[in-house]
Design a protein around this motif. Sequence first.
Motif, PDB file in Angstrom:
ATOM      1  N   ASN A   1      84.672   3.520  -2.651  1.00 51.13           N
ATOM      2  CA  ASN A   1      84.402   4.519  -3.690  1.00 51.13           C
ATOM      3  C   ASN A   1      85.019   4.116  -5.018  1.00 51.13           C
ATOM      4  O   ASN A   1      84.410   4.280  -6.079  1.00 51.13           O
ATOM      5  N   GLN A   2      86.233   3.579  -4.977  1.00 50.57           N
ATOM      6  CA  GLN A   2      86.904   3.151  -6.192  1.00 50.57           C
ATOM      7  C   GLN A   2      86.144   1.989  -6.840  1.00 50.57           C
ATOM      8  O   GLN A   2      85.942   1.971  -8.059  1.00 50.57           O
ATOM      9  N   ALA A   3      85.715   1.031  -6.046  1.00 50.18           N
ATOM     10  CA  ALA A   3      84.961  -0.108  -6.573  1.00 50.18           C
ATOM     11  C   ALA A   3      83.635   0.357  -7.167  1.00 50.18           C
ATOM     12  O   ALA A   3      83.219  -0.112  -8.232  1.00 50.18           O
ATOM     13  N   ALA A   4      82.964   1.297  -6.504  1.00 60.44           N
ATOM     14  CA  ALA A   4      81.697   1.821  -7.019  1.00 60.44           C
ATOM     15  C   ALA A   4      81.911   2.552  -8.335  1.00 60.44           C
ATOM     16  O   ALA A   4      81.140   2.388  -9.283  1.00 60.44           O
ATOM     17  N   ALA A   5      82.965   3.347  -8.426  1.00 65.59           N
ATOM     18  CA  ALA A   5      83.261   4.085  -9.654  1.00 65.59           C
ATOM     19  C   ALA A   5      83.545   3.120 -10.801  1.00 65.59           C
ATOM     20  O   ALA A   5      83.081   3.326 -11.925  1.00 65.59           O
ATOM     21  N   GLN A   6      84.276   2.055 -10.539  1.00 62.22           N
ATOM     22  CA  GLN A   6      84.556   1.068 -11.574  1.00 62.22           C
ATOM     23  C   GLN A   6      83.283   0.355 -12.004  1.00 62.22           C
ATOM     24  O   GLN A   6      83.090   0.063 -13.182  1.00 62.22           O
ATOM     25  N   GLY A   7      82.417   0.059 -11.044  1.00 62.84           N
ATOM     26  CA  GLY A   7      81.147  -0.595 -11.359  1.00 62.84           C
ATOM     27  C   GLY A   7      80.278   0.271 -12.246  1.00 62.84           C
ATOM     28  O   GLY A   7      79.694  -0.187 -13.233  1.00 62.84           O
ATOM     29  N   TRP A   8      80.182   1.573 -11.936  1.00 62.76           N
ATOM     30  CA  TRP A   8      79.390   2.494 -12.741  1.00 62.76           C
ATOM     31  C   TRP A   8      80.004   2.676 -14.120  1.00 62.76           C
ATOM     32  O   TRP A   8      79.305   2.923 -15.097  1.00 62.76           O
ATOM     33  N   ALA A   9      81.301   2.528 -14.219  1.00 65.67           N
ATOM     34  CA  ALA A   9      81.981   2.687 -15.508  1.00 65.67           C
ATOM     35  C   ALA A   9      81.915   1.405 -16.338  1.00 65.67           C
ATOM     36  O   ALA A   9      82.394   1.364 -17.456  1.00 65.67           O
ATOM     37  N   GLY A  10      81.336   0.346 -15.767  1.00 62.62           N
ATOM     38  CA  GLY A  10      81.226  -0.917 -16.483  1.00 62.62           C
ATOM     39  C   GLY A  10      82.461  -1.778 -16.399  1.00 62.62           C
ATOM     40  O   GLY A  10      82.622  -2.743 -17.108  1.00 62.62           O
ATOM     41  N   LYS A  11      83.385  -1.420 -15.494  1.00 61.25           N
ATOM     42  CA  LYS A  11      84.600  -2.206 -15.289  1.00 61.25           C
ATOM     43  C   LYS A  11      84.417  -3.070 -14.053  1.00 61.25           C
ATOM     44  O   LYS A  11      83.676  -2.750 -13.147  1.00 61.25           O
ATOM     45  N   GLN A  12      85.144  -4.182 -14.037  1.00 66.95           N
ATOM     46  CA  GLN A  12      85.029  -5.054 -12.866  1.00 66.95           C
ATOM     47  C   GLN A  12      86.329  -5.152 -12.118  1.00 66.95           C
ATOM     48  O   GLN A  12      87.358  -4.970 -12.513  1.00 66.95           O
TER      49      GLN A  12
END
Length: 83
Positions: A72-83
Motif C-alpha cells: 500500500n505504501q509503495a502504491a501510494a508513493q507511485g500514485w504521488a509520483g514518488k519512487q
Amino acid sequence: MTTLTVTARGQVTFRKDVLQHLGIRPGDQIELDLLPDGRGVLQAARRTATIDGFVGLLANRTTKVASLEEINQAAAQGWAGKQ
C-alpha cells in the motif's frame, strides 16, 4: 509500397519486415478498419492488460515477500509520483 498476393482461399501472408514495422509478433491480433473509399487501415490490436499478466510478469523475479502495508505504501508513493 508493399504488394501482397491473395491465395485462392482468400489468405494473405505478410512479410517479416512488414510485421516488424507494424509491431506485430506471433500470436498477436491485427485490427483492420475499413474506410468508405475502399481502403483499410491495418494495425496491431491493442493488448488488454490483466492483473494475471502483471503478476505473471513478476513471477520468480525476487525472493522478497512484501506485507500489505508495504504494498500500500509503495502504491501510494507511485500514485504521488514518488519512487
